[in-house]
Design a protein around this motif. Structure first.
Motif, short mmCIF file in Angstrom:
data_model
loop_
_atom_site.label_atom_id
_atom_site.label_comp_id
_atom_site.label_asym_id
_atom_site.label_seq_id
_atom_site.Cartn_x
_atom_site.Cartn_y
_atom_site.Cartn_z
N THR A 55 0.85 -1.20 0.00
CA THR A 55 0.00 0.00 0.00
C THR A 55 0.88 1.24 0.00
O THR A 55 0.60 2.22 -0.70
N SER A 58 2.15 1.72 -3.50
CA SER A 58 1.19 2.30 -4.44
C SER A 58 0.95 3.77 -4.11
O SER A 58 0.78 4.59 -5.01
N ASP A 59 0.99 4.10 -2.81
CA ASP A 59 0.87 5.51 -2.44
C ASP A 59 2.01 6.33 -3.02
O ASP A 59 1.80 7.41 -3.59
N ARG A 61 3.83 5.61 -5.52
CA ARG A 61 3.73 5.71 -6.98
C ARG A 61 2.69 6.74 -7.38
O ARG A 61 2.90 7.54 -8.29
N LEU A 62 1.58 6.72 -6.67
CA LEU A 62 0.52 7.68 -6.98
C LEU A 62 1.04 9.09 -6.83
O LEU A 62 0.82 9.96 -7.70
N ARG A 63 1.73 9.31 -5.74
CA ARG A 63 2.24 10.65 -5.47
C ARG A 63 3.18 11.11 -6.58
O ARG A 63 3.08 12.21 -7.11
N ARG A 65 3.46 9.97 -9.61
CA ARG A 65 2.78 10.14 -10.89
C ARG A 65 2.09 11.48 -10.93
O ARG A 65 2.13 12.17 -11.96
N LYS A 66 1.48 11.83 -9.84
CA LYS A 66 0.80 13.12 -9.80
C LYS A 66 1.79 14.25 -10.03
O LYS A 66 1.55 15.18 -10.80
N GLU A 90 8.91 5.54 -14.91
CA GLU A 90 7.97 4.44 -15.08
C GLU A 90 8.69 3.14 -15.40
O GLU A 90 8.34 2.06 -14.93
N ARG A 98 2.87 1.49 -19.09
CA ARG A 98 2.71 2.92 -18.78
C ARG A 98 3.84 3.72 -19.40
O ARG A 98 3.63 4.80 -19.95
#
Lengths: 318, 349
Positions: A55, A58-59, A61-63, A65-66, A90, A98
């Motif tokens: 988790t 993924s957090d 990565r999300l950050r 990516r944003k 990526e 991606r």
């Protein structure tokens, strides 16, 4: 704005300056800078934080990516490097689908940027996706056929993979665009690497059909000399002489090279004839180099009469 | 130079007008005399000649002496050779020759063939004195030995030339550059020594024209900088460098050529999309080469030395970096203004 009339906060009244002359010791700008530098506090970096489970990953990565998407949308129009960093990140996350989409989005705006194509293809190659890489190269070469670097790298890739026939086809495709001298030479070198001297010869023939200049003839003749085919080299020179009758500068270079070649073959009589022929045909103003070489040649191999003739001939023109 | 020369009339070098006999000569003369006396026993003669040769070659390795011993050993049964009939005799001779060859091969790295030839010459010199006096058996033995020596000589020269061939395979495109360089160095060294010069003064051997061409080389074009670094020429050179590292596998190439009917395909061939089966290690090689290139790329910009300047014009590291960039771009235009500011007043110009 704090009202001065409040009774709680009694600030001292600003004193009036009495002495308005400059102080004895002035502070310099340099001193200010030094002090500012010394008093710098170290930069506040976000604390190092290791990722412990999926988790968190993924957090993270999300950050990121944003962040990347923000950057790209903000300045992406002009800065290719932002796209490249995004795509590379990526890939480092092993998310190749991606990464590809990022590359493609980048190319949508910057398809004229050959460096971007090169980076994309190289990233595919590094991750061992050979067919994707081929696809990318093919598109790049289709869109930007005049960029030599793309052709070099594409053919190099096919050669490294051992697909020699494919590499040959790529070179042929490139030659259809009539590239400059270096392109032709790299094709000829490629054939010679596999000892295909006949094919290399035909390439040289096509080369000087495409570029009918003295330098191409000279290169062809040098190639023949390297192969040890002296008679063929002579043929080349003679053909060149026929073709380049008109243009004086080119012809001069050609005569010089031809004479040097004959000297190399120890055919001094022929060399002498060539020098004389050249001196007759080239207008006097331009023949400076030719004269100096001729005199040097005569000094080395000629007899006294010859040397005198040459020098006198030169003096007459000066 | 005729005056008083100390030359023994029995010395083999007596005919040489400049020869003067020394101890060694006397030794040889004594030995020759002894040999003449002991004409009867062939083995004794051979043993002595071997021994005398061994005395001569003090510097040479012991292995040679070992071979001499071997020869002596192999000669013992030789006494019976003359009693062996036709075929067996030939077989024996062949075997001897082969043993010689194997010994010679072992020794070739240690000694030069010249010494061997010397030895052979001396070998053949000693018994020559007696050749007319040898009868049947001894004569045959002598001839046999001559043949063996000859065979040995030939073997050694062949092995030597083969070794030379192995070390420097002929280049398809002329003499190898390294060899040419070495030969040239030797030549220059010789001439320098003849003139009593040092290698550092090698330039003194150049002619005027050669010196001028050298000076011309120094006036090279400046290396491209800035955006020009990736011009066509440098890209081509980079490609050429990469192609030098390609490993060409000719057998595989020939195999592929045999397998594929459209090997020399045109640009518009329909074979374009179809890729042959590519082995994994080729792909790995390609990926590795790319990684190497990337590492090389890191070295492209050299890290500059940090100088603790007396002049600090920044409050920060970012500021410093920015100032460097600005200086690079505008430095030469704002130099005057900067100097004026430093001075405090502008110069009237």
């Amino acid at each position: 704005m704090v009202s001065v009339c409040e009774k709680d906060s009694k600030l001292p009244r600003p004193t009036r300056v009495k002495n308005k002359s400059p102080a004895a010791v002035q502070i310099t700008a340099e001193q200010l800078l030094r002090e500012a530098r010394e008093r710098q506090e170290p930069e506040v970096l976000p604390s190092e934080h290791s990722i412990t489970d999926s988790t968190e990953l993924s957090d993270y990565r999300l950050r990121r990516r944003k962040e990347f998407e923000d950057r790209v949308s903000r300045g992406g129009r002009s800065d290719v490097q932002v796209w490249v960093n995004y795509a590379r990140w990526e890939e480092s996350q092993k998310d190749y689908a991606r990464a590809r989409s990022v590359w493609e989005r980048a190319l949508k705006d910057h398809h004229r940027n050959h460096a971007l194509w090169v980076k994309y293809a190289e990233s595919e190659m590094k991750n061992k996706f050979v067919n994707s890489a081929r696809h990318v190269w093919d598109r790049a070469v289709y869109l930007l056929p005049r960029v030599d670097q793309l052709w070099y790298k594409y053919s190099h890739m096919e050669e490294m993979l051992g697909n020699i026939a494919g590499a040959r086809q790529i070179f042929e495709r490139w030659m259809n665009w009539s590239p400059d001298q270096q392109g032709w030479l790299s094709f000829a070198k490629f054939e010679l690497r596999y000892n295909e001297t006949e094919r290399a010869r035909s390439i040289y023939e096509r080369f000087f059909l495409c570029h009918p200049k003295a330098s191409s003839f000279i290169r062809y003749a040098e190639f023949e000399v390297k192969c040890g085919e002296v008679s063929r080299a002579r043929d080349v020179y003679e053909r060149a002489m026929e073709k380049l009758e008109g243009d004086y500068e080119e012809a001069e270079m050609l005569y010089l090279a031809f004479a040097e070649f004959e000297q190399g073959c120890n055919e001094f009589q022929r060399a002498r004839v060539i020098y004389k022929f050249a001196l007759d045909h080239i207008p006097i103003g331009r023949a400076e180099e030719l004269y100096t070489r001729f005199i040097a040649f005569e000094k080395q191999h000629g007899d006294k009469q010859g040397i005198e003739d040459a020098i006198v001939g030169r003096r007459r023109t000066l | 130079m005729d005056g008083e020369r100390r030359v023994h009339p029995d010395c083999i070098n007596a005919s040489n007008p400049y020869h003067e006999c020394v101890e060694y000569c006397f030794k040889k003369i004594a030995e020759a005399k002894a040999k003449l006396e002991k004409l009867g026993l062939v083995e004794a003669v051979s043993g002595q000649s071997r021994e005398s040769l061994a005395d001569k070659r003090i510097e040479e390795e012991s292995s040679e002496e070992e071979e001499e011993e071997d020869e002596e050993d192999s000669q013992e049964p030789e006494v019976d050779v003359n009693q062996l009939t036709g075929r067996k005799k030939k077989l024996f001779e062949l075997r001897l020759k082969m043993s010689r060859e194997s010994l010679a091969d072992k020794r070739i790295e240690e000694e030069s063939s010249e010494e061997e030839e010397e030895e052979d010459e001396e070998d053949s010199q000693e018994p020559e004195v007696d050749v007319n006096q040898l009868t049947g058996r001894k004569k045959k033995l002598f001839e046999l030995r001559l043949k063996m020596n000859e065979a040995r000589k030939f073997n050694q020269t062949d092995v030597g030339s083969e070794k030379k061939k192995m070390e420097a395979p002929t280049e398809p495109k002329g003499i190898s550059k390294q060899k040419w360089v070495e030969a040239r160095q030797k030549k220059i060294g010789k001439i320098l020594d003849a003139n009593g010069l040092d290698m550092s003064k090698a330039y003194m051997l150049d002619t005027q024209e050669a010196a001028e061409t050298k000076y011309k080389k120094w006036e090279k074009e400046p290396t491209p900088s800035g955006w020009d670094v990736f011009n066509q020429k440098t890209l081509y050179n980079a490609y050429k460098k990469r192609t030098k590292n390609i490993q060409v596998d000719i057998e595989e190439y020939n195999r592929m050529r045999a397998a594929d009917p459209e090997f020399y395909r045109e640009a518009s061939s329909l074979q374009y999309g179809k890729a042959p089966k590519i082995s994994k290690d080729k792909i790995d090689k390609m990926a590795k080469e790319l990684h190497d290139r990337e590492e090389k790329r890191q070295e492209f910009s050299r890290r500059r030395k940090f100088r603790e300047e007396k002049d600090i014009d920044s409050i920060n590291d970012r500021n410093e970096h920015f100032n460097k960039k600005i200086e690079r771009a505008f430095g030469k235009y704002t130099l005057e203004i900067k100097n004026n500011l430093e001075r405090g007043t502008a110069l009237p110009d």
